[in-house]
Design a protein around this motif. Structure first.
Motif, mmCIF file in Angstrom:
data_model
loop_
_atom_site.group_PDB
_atom_site.id
_atom_site.type_symbol
_atom_site.label_atom_id
_atom_site.label_comp_id
_atom_site.label_asym_id
_atom_site.label_seq_id
_atom_site.Cartn_x
_atom_site.Cartn_y
_atom_site.Cartn_z
ATOM 1 N N GLU A 18 30.218 22.575 70.282
ATOM 2 C CA GLU A 18 28.766 22.633 70.434
ATOM 3 C C GLU A 18 28.071 21.282 70.296
ATOM 4 O O GLU A 18 26.877 21.175 70.549
ATOM 5 N N MET A 19 28.789 20.257 69.871
ATOM 6 C CA MET A 19 28.213 18.914 69.861
ATOM 7 C C MET A 19 29.256 17.939 70.387
ATOM 8 O O MET A 19 30.453 18.245 70.369
ATOM 9 N N PRO A 20 28.850 16.788 70.858
ATOM 10 C CA PRO A 20 29.821 15.818 71.387
ATOM 11 C C PRO A 20 30.868 15.478 70.336
ATOM 12 O O PRO A 20 30.534 15.276 69.160
ATOM 13 N N PRO A 21 32.137 15.410 70.730
ATOM 14 C CA PRO A 21 33.202 15.177 69.745
ATOM 15 C C PRO A 21 33.051 13.874 68.973
ATOM 16 O O PRO A 21 33.487 13.774 67.832
ATOM 17 N N GLU A 22 32.400 12.884 69.582
ATOM 18 C CA GLU A 22 32.235 11.610 68.883
ATOM 19 C C GLU A 22 31.275 11.723 67.691
ATOM 20 O O GLU A 22 31.269 10.867 66.798
ATOM 21 N N ARG A 23 30.478 12.790 67.668
ATOM 22 C CA ARG A 23 29.549 12.987 66.553
ATOM 23 C C ARG A 23 30.203 13.673 65.365
ATOM 24 O O ARG A 23 29.723 13.561 64.225
ATOM 25 N N VAL A 24 31.282 14.413 65.604
ATOM 26 C CA VAL A 24 31.874 15.247 64.552
ATOM 27 C C VAL A 24 32.339 14.435 63.339
ATOM 28 O O VAL A 24 32.054 14.819 62.194
ATOM 29 N N PRO A 25 33.040 13.306 63.510
ATOM 30 C CA PRO A 25 33.459 12.550 62.314
ATOM 31 C C PRO A 25 32.291 12.081 61.458
ATOM 32 O O PRO A 25 32.385 12.077 60.223
ATOM 33 N N ILE A 26 31.183 11.708 62.108
ATOM 34 C CA ILE A 26 30.012 11.252 61.356
ATOM 35 C C ILE A 26 29.390 12.414 60.605
ATOM 36 O O ILE A 26 29.028 12.301 59.422
ATOM 37 N N VAL A 27 29.273 13.550 61.277
ATOM 38 C CA VAL A 27 28.737 14.748 60.628
ATOM 39 C C VAL A 27 29.606 15.141 59.445
ATOM 40 O O VAL A 27 29.115 15.499 58.359
ATOM 41 N N GLN A 28 30.929 15.076 59.632
ATOM 42 C CA GLN A 28 31.862 15.420 58.556
ATOM 43 C C GLN A 28 31.624 14.543 57.329
ATOM 44 O O GLN A 28 31.506 15.045 56.202
ATOM 45 N N LYS A 29 31.545 13.239 57.539
ATOM 46 C CA LYS A 29 31.328 12.324 56.411
ATOM 47 C C LYS A 29 29.994 12.596 55.722
ATOM 48 O O LYS A 29 29.904 12.597 54.486
ATOM 49 N N ASN A 30 28.953 12.831 56.510
ATOM 50 C CA ASN A 30 27.630 13.069 55.929
ATOM 51 C C ASN A 30 27.595 14.360 55.122
ATOM 52 O O ASN A 30 26.988 14.421 54.043
ATOM 53 N N ILE A 31 28.239 15.414 55.625
ATOM 54 C CA ILE A 31 28.235 16.689 54.903
ATOM 55 C C ILE A 31 29.026 16.575 53.601
ATOM 56 O O ILE A 31 28.612 17.110 52.560
ATOM 57 N N ILE A 32 30.164 15.897 53.642
ATOM 58 C CA ILE A 32 30.925 15.685 52.407
ATOM 59 C C ILE A 32 30.057 14.962 51.374
ATOM 60 O O ILE A 32 29.997 15.341 50.196
ATOM 61 N N LYS A 33 29.345 13.942 51.830
ATOM 62 C CA LYS A 33 28.489 13.181 50.921
ATOM 63 C C LYS A 33 27.375 14.049 50.352
ATOM 64 O O LYS A 33 27.074 13.985 49.150
ATOM 65 N N ARG A 34 26.777 14.896 51.194
ATOM 66 C CA ARG A 34 25.701 15.765 50.719
ATOM 67 C C ARG A 34 26.222 16.807 49.723
ATOM 68 O O ARG A 34 25.571 17.101 48.725
ATOM 69 N N CYS A 35 27.402 17.341 49.995
ATOM 70 C CA CYS A 35 27.997 18.310 49.061
ATOM 71 C C CYS A 35 28.285 17.660 47.723
ATOM 72 O O CYS A 35 28.095 18.267 46.659
ATOM 73 N N ARG A 36 28.757 16.423 47.759
ATOM 74 C CA ARG A 36 28.982 15.685 46.512
ATOM 75 C C ARG A 36 27.664 15.549 45.739
ATOM 76 O O ARG A 36 27.628 15.715 44.516
ATOM 77 N N SER A 37 26.588 15.250 46.442
ATOM 78 C CA SER A 37 25.290 15.079 45.795
ATOM 79 C C SER A 37 24.811 16.373 45.152
ATOM 80 O O SER A 37 24.250 16.370 44.058
ATOM 81 N N PHE A 38 25.030 17.492 45.827
ATOM 82 C CA PHE A 38 24.604 18.788 45.312
ATOM 83 C C PHE A 38 25.592 19.372 44.305
ATOM 84 O O PHE A 38 25.297 20.378 43.660
ATOM 85 N N GLY A 39 26.789 18.774 44.196
ATOM 86 C CA GLY A 39 27.789 19.304 43.279
ATOM 87 C C GLY A 39 28.406 20.600 43.766
ATOM 88 O O GLY A 39 28.782 21.462 42.968
ATOM 89 N N LYS A 40 28.546 20.739 45.081
ATOM 90 C CA LYS A 40 29.142 21.938 45.662
ATOM 91 C C LYS A 40 30.466 21.579 46.326
ATOM 92 O O LYS A 40 30.584 20.524 46.970
#
Length: 478
Positions: free
Chosen positions: A247-269
């Motif tokens: 559903e999104m260009p494959p080149e965006r997926v690694p960036i999204v992955q890194k950002n979500i991991i970082k956000r989960c770390r911030s929220f402690g989830k």
């Protein structure tokens, strides 16, 4: 059972791995969480697998986590008279509500509730994006499209619509039935597929009522857009890169992955990276170098867990897949030059409560005083989850008098989760903590450990006590 790593491994059970012998071998090889995929397999197969997992838990005296992954509202086309048709770029092709077999010019698309939301220029992705259709005319019962590339369309292929939030319930009738059965079988986590927005999490939590923790699967651009509020509402996140990569260009997926991991770390989830991690091991004994790097990079980024799907469910080498993933994680975490998760823990500056203060102090003491472990007493598991957020340099031993809490916490980074007796006072607490750690061979004589708990004992959400103890051979503490 002590693992020599901190990131966790999820393995999906399936035809290649559903015998008691193979499930036990997966556990020994390194599986921390067993995933039951409710898109496949019968309820009785899942029930049998859960029974086997609980028997293994008892045999090894090791709280073991089970995740039920619901299928979700997957959109699909109907069947074709010839089973498949070749579509040519520039052709017109219609999706409609006619209950007739498809042809070269049309096919049934049995989702009447979304037709009015699909406006001209909307892109439809068929069969994991292998065919792209653009809507040029929309009616209440049909969608006229232009074919944007050559390709083959066949029976029951999936349809992805990336650009809009669809007016569909994230829980289908099948999902609701599966969910009730999964809760009856006492699974520990439930993964919700195709989450789009906050309301999807609220709706399933109203049904589950704390009987299991909820993991939101991020696999749509709308979920990425709303990711902070979804993380905040859910108990954990799975980055499901399969549909997300359609559903999104494959080149965006690694960036999204890194950002979500970082956000989960911030929220402690807790956060799980999933899909195609060691895909080639479905048929090959060893992974590609790119796959090994993919797993390694997720660990470097600080994910709580990585997941095997087809590799362990339908592959020829399920045990070897877990073993390989285990080795990659161990090597990354031993990389003193590059593996450093400490800096990200400083990101949020906000008002802290007692639990935050205690876990911050436990982290600092463990780091500076040479402690070998941090032991958390937690009835609800919240203190253990908060401690995992710190990414402490030592192992975390999470103790709970509630076996269901102990199972749920097994997914957390760095946590060896154990079922233990409850304590009535500080002395008994330290005795229990040191005894469990010694009995499971998680610490040795003369090791220092940091212990956190709450007073009054046995009450959830009251962490306010920190002790340091020294392990002595044949005794519990100094």
């Amino acid at each position: 059972m002590k693992r020599n790593r901190k990131a966790k491994i999820l393995a999906t059970l399936g035809p290649s791995s559903s015998s008691p012998k193979l499930i036990e071998e997966l556990f020994i090889a390194g599986c921390d969480v067993f995933r039951l995929n409710f898109s496949h397999g019968s309820i009785e197969t899942h029930r049998s697998n859960i029974k086997t997992i609980r028997q293994i838990e008892k045999k090894y005296n090791h709280a073991t986590c089970i995740l039920a992954d619901l299928q979700g509202p997957k959109l699909r086309v109907g069947n074709f008279a010839n089973k498949e048709e070749k579509l040519v770029k520039g052709d017109l092709f219609q999706l409609d509500l006619k209950n007739e077999l498809g042809s070269k010019s049309r096919v049934n698309f049995p989702h009447p509730n979304i037709y009015e939301n699909l406006t001209p220029n909307t892109i439809l992705l068929i069969n994991d994006g292998r065919i792209r259709l653009q809507i040029i005319e929309q009616k209440k019962d049909s969608l006229k499209t232009e074919v944007l590339n050559d390709g083959v369309i066949s029976d029951n292929k999936g349809v992805n619509i990336p650009d809009i939030i669809l007016p569909i319930d994230s829980l289908t009738t099948k999902d609701k039935s599966d969910l009730m059965k999964a809760l009856e079988m006492e699974v520990d986590w439930v993964a919700l597929s195709f989450v789009q927005q906050l309301e999807d999490i609220k709706n399933i939590k109203q049904i589950v009522k704390n009987k299991a923790l909820i993991m939101a699967k991020i696999e749509k651009p709308s979920a990425v857009k709303n990711v902070d509020e979804i993380i905040n509402a859910a108990d954990g996140i799975m980055i499901a890169r399969g549909d997300l990569g359609v559903e999104m260009p494959p080149e965006r997926v690694p960036i999204v992955q890194k950002n979500i991991i970082k956000r989960c770390r911030s929220f402690g989830k807790p956060v799980v990276v999933a899909t195609q991690m060691l895909e080639s091991m479905i048929t090959n004994l060893v992974p590609s170098r790119a796959e090994a790097s993919d797993v390694a990079n997720a660990i470097y980024d600080g994910t709580d867990a990585v997941m095997l799907s087809g590799e362990s469910a339908i592959g020829n080498f399920p045990i070897e897949s877990v073993t390989t993933m285990n080795k990659i994680i161990e090597y990354v975490e031993a990389d003193k030059n590059n593996f450093d998760l400490e800096f990200e823990t400083q990101e949020l500056n906000h008002k802290i409560d007692n639990t935050d203060a205690i876990t911050n102090a436990a982290y600092s003491i463990a780091k500076n005083a040479g402690a070998k472990a941090i032991i958390t007493f937690s009835v609800s598991g919240k203190t253990t989850m908060r401690m995992a957020k710190e990414r402490a340099p030592v192992q975390i031993i999470g103790l709970s008098p509630n076996i269901r809490t102990a199972r749920k916490m097994q997914i957390l980074w760095g946590v060896n989760s154990c079922f233990s007796p409850d304590s009535e006072n500080a002395t008994e607490m330290v005795n229990i903590a040191c005894s469990v750690a010694k009995d499971k061979k998680l610490v040795s004589a003369d090791d220092n450990v940091v212990i956190t708990a709450g007073v009054p004992f046995g009450n959830a959400g009251s962490t306010n006590l920190l002790r340091i103890a020294k392990i002595i051979a044949n005794k519990n503490l100094t």
